[in-house]
Scaffold this motif. Structure first.
Motif, PDB file in Angstrom:
ATOM      1  N   ARG A   1      44.749  25.465  39.181  1.00  0.00           N
ATOM      2  CA  ARG A   1      45.513  26.526  39.853  1.00  0.00           C
ATOM      3  C   ARG A   1      46.281  27.381  38.845  1.00  0.00           C
ATOM      4  NH1 ARG A   1      46.410  25.648  45.000  1.00  0.00           N
ATOM      5  NH2 ARG A   1      46.750  23.407  44.680  1.00  0.00           N
ATOM      6  N   SER A   2      46.805  26.745  37.795  1.00  0.00           N
ATOM      7  CA  SER A   2      47.604  27.483  36.810  1.00  0.00           C
ATOM      8  C   SER A   2      46.762  28.500  36.034  1.00  0.00           C
ATOM      9  CB  SER A   2      48.271  26.511  35.824  1.00  0.00           C
ATOM     10  OG  SER A   2      47.328  25.967  34.914  1.00  0.00           O
ATOM     11  N   LEU A   3      45.458  28.296  35.984  1.00  0.00           N
ATOM     12  CA  LEU A   3      44.574  29.230  35.279  1.00  0.00           C
ATOM     13  C   LEU A   3      44.320  30.493  36.095  1.00  0.00           C
ATOM     14  CD1 LEU A   3      41.867  26.726  33.950  1.00  0.00           C
ATOM     15  CD2 LEU A   3      43.891  27.580  32.754  1.00  0.00           C
ATOM     16  N   GLY A   4      44.768  30.471  37.361  1.00  0.00           N
ATOM     17  CA  GLY A   4      44.546  31.601  38.255  1.00  0.00           C
ATOM     18  C   GLY A   4      43.501  31.313  39.310  1.00  0.00           C
ATOM     19  N   CYS A   5      42.849  30.155  39.190  1.00  0.00           N
ATOM     20  CA  CYS A   5      41.776  29.786  40.127  1.00  0.00           C
ATOM     21  C   CYS A   5      42.333  29.061  41.350  1.00  0.00           C
ATOM     22  CB  CYS A   5      40.770  28.865  39.441  1.00  0.00           C
ATOM     23  SG  CYS A   5      40.170  29.457  37.850  1.00  0.00           S
ATOM     24  N   THR A   6      41.465  28.829  42.327  1.00  0.00           N
ATOM     25  CA  THR A   6      41.799  28.015  43.491  1.00  0.00           C
ATOM     26  C   THR A   6      41.036  26.695  43.375  1.00  0.00           C
ATOM     27  OG1 THR A   6      42.098  29.961  44.894  1.00  0.00           O
ATOM     28  CG2 THR A   6      41.719  27.849  46.003  1.00  0.00           C
ATOM     29  N   PRO A   7      41.745  25.556  43.230  1.00  0.00           N
ATOM     30  CA  PRO A   7      41.043  24.276  43.065  1.00  0.00           C
ATOM     31  C   PRO A   7      40.425  23.779  44.365  1.00  0.00           C
ATOM     32  CG  PRO A   7      43.410  23.924  43.185  1.00  0.00           C
ATOM     33  CD  PRO A   7      43.212  25.413  43.182  1.00  0.00           C
ATOM     34  N   VAL A   8      39.251  23.186  44.253  1.00  0.00           N
ATOM     35  CA  VAL A   8      38.568  22.576  45.392  1.00  0.00           C
ATOM     36  C   VAL A   8      38.218  21.142  45.002  1.00  0.00           C
ATOM     37  CG1 VAL A   8      36.570  22.637  46.916  1.00  0.00           C
ATOM     38  CG2 VAL A   8      37.603  24.788  46.131  1.00  0.00           C
ATOM     39  N   ALA A   9      38.780  20.172  45.701  1.00  0.00           N
ATOM     40  CA  ALA A   9      38.501  18.764  45.391  1.00  0.00           C
ATOM     41  C   ALA A   9      37.048  18.440  45.706  1.00  0.00           C
ATOM     42  CB  ALA A   9      39.432  17.856  46.190  1.00  0.00           C
ATOM     43  N   MET A  10      36.363  17.861  44.723  1.00  0.00           N
ATOM     44  CA  MET A  10      34.934  17.567  44.906  1.00  0.00           C
ATOM     45  C   MET A  10      34.526  16.482  43.920  1.00  0.00           C
ATOM     46  SD  MET A  10      31.735  20.240  44.529  1.00  0.00           S
ATOM     47  CE  MET A  10      32.199  21.171  45.999  1.00  0.00           C
ATOM     48  N   ALA A  11      33.703  15.544  44.348  1.00  0.00           N
ATOM     49  CA  ALA A  11      33.205  14.495  43.475  1.00  0.00           C
ATOM     50  C   ALA A  11      32.320  15.101  42.386  1.00  0.00           C
ATOM     51  CB  ALA A  11      32.413  13.465  44.276  1.00  0.00           C
ATOM     52  N   TYR A  12      32.320  14.485  41.227  1.00  0.00           N
ATOM     53  CA  TYR A  12      31.559  15.017  40.081  1.00  0.00           C
ATOM     54  C   TYR A  12      30.080  15.160  40.405  1.00  0.00           C
ATOM     55  CZ  TYR A  12      29.852  15.532  35.291  1.00  0.00           C
ATOM     56  OH  TYR A  12      29.241  16.006  34.149  1.00  0.00           O
ATOM     57  N   GLY A  13      29.527  14.195  41.113  1.00  0.00           N
ATOM     58  CA  GLY A  13      28.106  14.222  41.432  1.00  0.00           C
ATOM     59  C   GLY A  13      27.699  15.323  42.390  1.00  0.00           C
ATOM     60  N   GLU A  14      28.686  16.014  42.989  1.00  0.00           N
ATOM     61  CA  GLU A  14      28.384  17.065  43.956  1.00  0.00           C
ATOM     62  C   GLU A  14      28.515  18.470  43.375  1.00  0.00           C
ATOM     63  OE1 GLU A  14      31.061  16.359  47.175  1.00  0.00           O
ATOM     64  OE2 GLU A  14      30.292  14.351  47.589  1.00  0.00           O
ATOM     65  N   VAL A  15      28.845  18.552  42.071  1.00  0.00           N
ATOM     66  CA  VAL A  15      29.134  19.853  41.467  1.00  0.00           C
ATOM     67  C   VAL A  15      27.930  20.801  41.521  1.00  0.00           C
ATOM     68  CG1 VAL A  15      29.745  21.051  39.331  1.00  0.00           C
ATOM     69  CG2 VAL A  15      30.943  18.961  39.968  1.00  0.00           C
ATOM     70  N   TYR A  16      26.774  20.320  41.103  1.00  0.00           N
ATOM     71  CA  TYR A  16      25.580  21.182  41.061  1.00  0.00           C
ATOM     72  C   TYR A  16      25.278  21.775  42.426  1.00  0.00           C
ATOM     73  CZ  TYR A  16      20.749  22.662  40.110  1.00  0.00           C
ATOM     74  OH  TYR A  16      19.591  23.389  39.977  1.00  0.00           O
ATOM     75  N   THR A  17      25.188  20.931  43.454  1.00  0.00           N
ATOM     76  CA  THR A  17      24.863  21.427  44.795  1.00  0.00           C
ATOM     77  C   THR A  17      26.014  22.247  45.363  1.00  0.00           C
ATOM     78  OG1 THR A  17      25.635  19.319  45.738  1.00  0.00           O
ATOM     79  CG2 THR A  17      23.276  19.542  45.306  1.00  0.00           C
ATOM     80  N   GLY A  18      27.245  21.924  44.961  1.00  0.00           N
ATOM     81  CA  GLY A  18      28.399  22.686  45.427  1.00  0.00           C
ATOM     82  C   GLY A  18      28.360  24.116  44.955  1.00  0.00           C
ATOM     83  N   ILE A  19      27.971  24.309  43.693  1.00  0.00           N
ATOM     84  CA  ILE A  19      27.841  25.665  43.156  1.00  0.00           C
ATOM     85  C   ILE A  19      26.614  26.351  43.752  1.00  0.00           C
ATOM     86  CG2 ILE A  19      27.494  27.045  41.066  1.00  0.00           C
ATOM     87  CD1 ILE A  19      28.932  24.815  39.511  1.00  0.00           C
ATOM     88  N   GLN A  20      25.539  25.610  43.845  1.00  0.00           N
ATOM     89  CA  GLN A  20      24.285  26.150  44.384  1.00  0.00           C
ATOM     90  C   GLN A  20      24.459  26.664  45.803  1.00  0.00           C
ATOM     91  OE1 GLN A  20      21.046  23.287  45.080  1.00  0.00           O
ATOM     92  NE2 GLN A  20      19.685  24.640  43.936  1.00  0.00           N
ATOM     93  N   SER A  21      25.218  25.931  46.615  1.00  0.00           N
ATOM     94  CA  SER A  21      25.432  26.315  48.015  1.00  0.00           C
ATOM     95  C   SER A  21      26.651  27.213  48.188  1.00  0.00           C
ATOM     96  CB  SER A  21      25.590  25.059  48.873  1.00  0.00           C
ATOM     97  OG  SER A  21      26.704  24.291  48.436  1.00  0.00           O
ATOM     98  N   LYS A  22      27.296  27.579  47.056  1.00  0.00           N
ATOM     99  CA  LYS A  22      28.447  28.483  47.038  1.00  0.00           C
ATOM    100  C   LYS A  22      29.680  27.915  47.742  1.00  0.00           C
ATOM    101  CE  LYS A  22      25.508  32.588  46.639  1.00  0.00           C
ATOM    102  NZ  LYS A  22      25.538  32.502  45.165  1.00  0.00           N
ATOM    103  N   VAL A  23      29.751  26.599  47.818  1.00  0.00           N
ATOM    104  CA  VAL A  23      30.985  25.959  48.293  1.00  0.00           C
ATOM    105  C   VAL A  23      32.080  26.174  47.259  1.00  0.00           C
ATOM    106  CG1 VAL A  23      32.074  23.750  48.874  1.00  0.00           C
ATOM    107  CG2 VAL A  23      29.749  24.253  49.670  1.00  0.00           C
TER     108      VAL A  23
END
Length: 346
Positions: free
Chosen positions: A200-222
């Protein structure tokens, strides 16, 4: 002849007594040998869990640690390494460790901050600048006190935190050179306060997500991206779903190797020393590799896959550092950070 007859029974009796004594001594010796063998054969097993894949440098590092420990204990202390969170979710594993299970976990100070809040500072933004600084942290009395509290009050024995994955950069689909550029980006974060507030301090909005879900999370635009180090960015094929590596170097990713204090204390003292020393050695070795040639190699491969690198010297690092103070302030860790910096001479 009569005298001879009288002597023979005596000799027979003496021989019989000698044979019985010899037999008893033999039985006693065998019993001691069996008992001694039983002691030597006593084995201990540590089931060690981590979330990274089998091709990650850390997995090889953990395997090297296991090999060294087994060799130095004559096979009586074995470490079974489980990659890709095969034993379960990190938070659940830590709870099992607290209860005394013979399980270990690769974790971070953010999660350990759930038990000793101050230690979370070590995963804060722009906290450490090098592996040498991380190693120096272990010499500070304040840090030693945090480790004692984890062990004595929460059952979590820290073997080493010299397992450093290097600098996390922002992996996104847009160029980011300042906090203003990062505004509104949904960035994956582990579900721990210091991680969330750092993002959040970098200016972004954090989204809690398990490490193993990162690829599909970005792919699906979550989410719009994540923070990651170079080798892991390549090995998880994030180049297939992201276009930019922005060298914000906002977090020096420090990992902690923890086991149950109860289980650790049950080991022979010699094994305790071996387990800790070899963990430290393996951690330093793999950290130097990751932060050196492995990072350079992964960076080159990512460029070959079409990713654009936004270099460190083109990013307004001072603006990011100034903004990062809000993470420490929000969590009440600014004084803790400044105290550690003072002890380190920073």
């Amino acid at each position: 002849m009569k005298a001879t007859r009288r002597v023979l029974p005596v000799m027979r009796a003496a021989g019989s007594a000698f044979a019985k004594t010899a037999m008893l001594l033999t039985v006693a010796a065998l019993s001691l040998t069996v008992a001694s063998s039983a002691v030597r054969a006593e084995e201990f097993v540590l089931k060690f869990n981590h979330v990274l894949g089998p091709k990650e440098p850390y997995h090889k590092g953990f395997m090297n640690w296991a090999k060294a420990v087994e060799e130095k204990t004559g096979g009586n202390l074995k470490i079974e390494v489980f990659h890709s969170a095969q034993l379960g979710v990190e938070e659940d594993i830590i709870e099992q460790i607290k209860e005394g299970a013979n399980i270990g976990q690769n974790t971070d100070s953010a999660r350990l901050g759930n038990y000793v809040p101050e230690i979370a500072v070590m995963n804060g933004p722009y906290f450490a600048d090098s592996l040498e600084e991380v190693q120096k942290l272990n010499t500070l009395e304040t840090v030693q006190e945090w480790k004692r509290t984890l062990a004595e009050e929460h059952g979590l024995k820290v073997l080493s935190f010299s397992w450093v994955q290097g600098f996390r950069n922002l992996i996104t689909n847009k160029e980011v050179k300042s906090p203003a550029d990062a505004e509104g980006l949904l960035i994956r974060s582990p579900n721990a306060p210091i991680w969330m507030e750092s993002v959040r301090s970098l200016g972004c909005t954090p989204v809690a997500m398990a490490y193993g879900e990162v690829y599909t999370g970005i792919q699906s635009k979550v989410v719009d991206g994540c923070g990651n180090v170079y080798p892991a960015t390549y090995s998880t094929k994030l180049y297939e779903v992201c276009d930019y590596v922005n060298e914000t170097q906002h977090i020096m990713l420090i990992n902690f190797e923890v086991v149950s204090s109860e289980w650790f204390d049950s080991l022979p003292e010699e094994y305790q020393v071996i387990l800790e020393e070899e963990c430290e050695k393996a951690g330093v070795e793999v950290s130097r590799q990751i932060m050196g040639e492995m990072a350079d190699e992964a960076k080159t491969k990512l460029q070959e896959e079409g990713m654009t690198i936004v270099p460190y010297d083109e990013i307004d690092i001072e603006a990011f550092k100034a903004a990062s103070d809000t993470a420490y302030e929000t969590l009440g860790l600014l004084e803790v950070r400044d105290q550690i910096f003072s002890e380190m001479g920073k």
